[in-house]
Design a protein around this motif. Structure first.
Motif, PDB file in Angstrom:
ATOM      1  N   GLY A 180      19.158  31.550 -16.628  1.00  0.00           N
ATOM      2  CA  GLY A 180      19.582  31.663 -14.898  1.00  0.00           C
ATOM      3  C   GLY A 180      20.940  32.211 -14.867  1.00  0.00           C
ATOM      4  O   GLY A 180      21.542  33.104 -15.654  1.00  0.00           O
ATOM      5  N   LEU A 193      18.687  36.655 -10.141  1.00  0.00           N
ATOM      6  CA  LEU A 193      18.025  36.160 -11.407  1.00  0.00           C
ATOM      7  C   LEU A 193      17.233  37.243 -11.880  1.00  0.00           C
ATOM      8  O   LEU A 193      16.682  37.989 -11.196  1.00  0.00           O
ATOM      9  CB  LEU A 193      17.239  35.061 -10.706  1.00  0.00           C
ATOM     10  CG  LEU A 193      17.888  33.717 -10.140  1.00  0.00           C
ATOM     11  CD1 LEU A 193      17.029  32.862  -9.584  1.00  0.00           C
ATOM     12  CD2 LEU A 193      18.798  33.085 -11.356  1.00  0.00           C
ATOM     13  N   CYS A 226      13.821  38.074 -14.729  1.00  0.00           N
ATOM     14  CA  CYS A 226      12.673  37.604 -15.432  1.00  0.00           C
ATOM     15  C   CYS A 226      12.197  38.572 -16.343  1.00  0.00           C
ATOM     16  O   CYS A 226      11.911  39.870 -15.813  1.00  0.00           O
ATOM     17  CB  CYS A 226      11.719  37.120 -14.637  1.00  0.00           C
ATOM     18  SG  CYS A 226      10.070  36.935 -15.149  1.00  0.00           S
ATOM     19  N   ARG A 275      13.827  30.034 -13.995  1.00  0.00           N
ATOM     20  CA  ARG A 275      15.335  30.815 -13.895  1.00  0.00           C
ATOM     21  C   ARG A 275      15.866  29.486 -12.865  1.00  0.00           C
ATOM     22  O   ARG A 275      15.453  29.188 -12.178  1.00  0.00           O
ATOM     23  CB  ARG A 275      15.371  32.156 -13.653  1.00  0.00           C
ATOM     24  CG  ARG A 275      14.906  33.018 -14.466  1.00  0.00           C
ATOM     25  CD  ARG A 275      15.994  32.856 -15.725  1.00  0.00           C
ATOM     26  NE  ARG A 275      15.429  34.132 -16.665  1.00  0.00           N
ATOM     27  CZ  ARG A 275      14.965  33.829 -17.653  1.00  0.00           C
ATOM     28  NH1 ARG A 275      14.558  32.394 -17.858  1.00  0.00           N
ATOM     29  NH2 ARG A 275      14.409  34.827 -18.677  1.00  0.00           N
TER      30      ARG A 275
END
Length: 308
Positions: free
Chosen positions: A121, A132, A134, A206
């Motif tokens: 995170g 954030l 991913c 996250r």
């Protein structure tokens, strides 16, 4: 009477490999077998060799296939680990030009990439912007959706900016970035990044949190000492977030007056302190680290020494 002579000449012009040809990209389904051809011309005919490129999974310079004039790279029962960049080299005794490259992609469901940018995170101050990230591996390309832990679907707005997914490695690693603007207390918490393609899906967690007090660096050591100066080294500790910098405090033994050297940048890994008096014992510390380092700076004719 004049005669004449007739002679035949054979000229053998030697030249390095030319026209190295291989498919730029090959995509295959998992479990299938595929053969990739590479050819090149030259005199003498070049030796063609396949290897796996660096910076890919299971990279190796070991020849995977080799022959003269043409070589076939055969991948049997392809798995996701076979995805990568493969190099076709052509060489003879005249020259060895740069290899041709083939991107080989094995189809695979969306799965999380461990250890990518963003970790678990990020943090942001109230009023600031959070970010954030991913990371997933997928082929065909995945679609992304961000969801709050409450089930609220995150949509593009003045509050949320969802960046277009970007291909990280030119093959199968994708990243989606969510920006949270003008952060409030309500924005802190868990966000789920759902990624899916035709073969499967995954969900990556996250967390956006408030800034925490940076942790002190690790393994404070004296890496070098000379007449009038010493060099301190440490390992940055990002567990509490990225610090703005470090303050190195030191004093002469018997004195209560500390001097401070400011080191900017949370990724810094050391500093050299100059202007020390030979023959004097000093105590050094970076606040929060243990133990304090004690050393004696001697004159140039004698070796400096220090405790660890």
């Amino acid at each position: 009477m004049f005669g004449h002579v007739t002679a035949d000449f054979y000229i053998n012009v030697m030249y390095g490999p030319e026209d190295i040809t291989a498919d730029e990209m090959v995509t295959v389904n998992q479990g299938k077998t595929v053969s990739i051809e590479c050819t090149a011309s030259g005199n003498p005919p070049p030796t063609i060799t396949w290897t796996r490129g660096a910076a890919t999974y299971n990279s190796t310079s070991t020849p995977l296939a080799s022959s003269v004039g043409v070589a076939h790279l055969v991948v049997e029962e392809a798995r996701w680990r076979d995805t990568g960049v493969y190099l076709c080299h052509a060489a003879n005794k005249v020259n060895q030009p740069p290899p041709a490259t083939t991107k080989f992609i094995v189809t695979q469901p969306a799965t999380e990439v461990e250890g990518g940018e963003g970790g678990q995170g990020s943090w942001a101050s109230v009023g600031g912007n959070g970010r954030l990230v991913c990371h997933v591996r997928a082929a065909p390309p995945p679609s992304f959706q961000w969801v709050r832990a409450s089930g609220e679907v995150v949509k593009m707005s003045e509050k949320y900016i969802i960046h277009r997914p970007r291909l990280q490695d030119g093959l199968v690693e994708w990243a989606s970035v969510l920006e949270v603007r003008d952060v409030t207390q309500r924005d802190y918490g868990e966000y789920l990044c759902a990624a899916r393609n035709q073969l499967g899906s995954t969900s990556v967690s996250r967390t956006l949190g408030p800034p925490t007090r940076p942790h002190p660096p690790l393994n404070l050591t004296v890496s070098n000492a000379s007449s009038g100066s010493i060099t301190l080294s440490w390992a940055p500790n990002y567990a509490g977030g990225l610090p703005r910098g470090y303050s190195v405090r030191y004093r002469a033994a018997g004195s209560t007056l500390y001097q401070v050297v400011e080191v900017s940048g949370g990724a810094s890994q050391g500093v050299t302190v100059h202007g020390l008096s030979p023959g004097t014992q000093y105590l050094f510390t970076v606040p929060g680290t243990q133990p304090t380092r004690t050393l004696i700076v001697r004159d140039a004719a004698d070796r400096s020494h220090y405790s660890r």
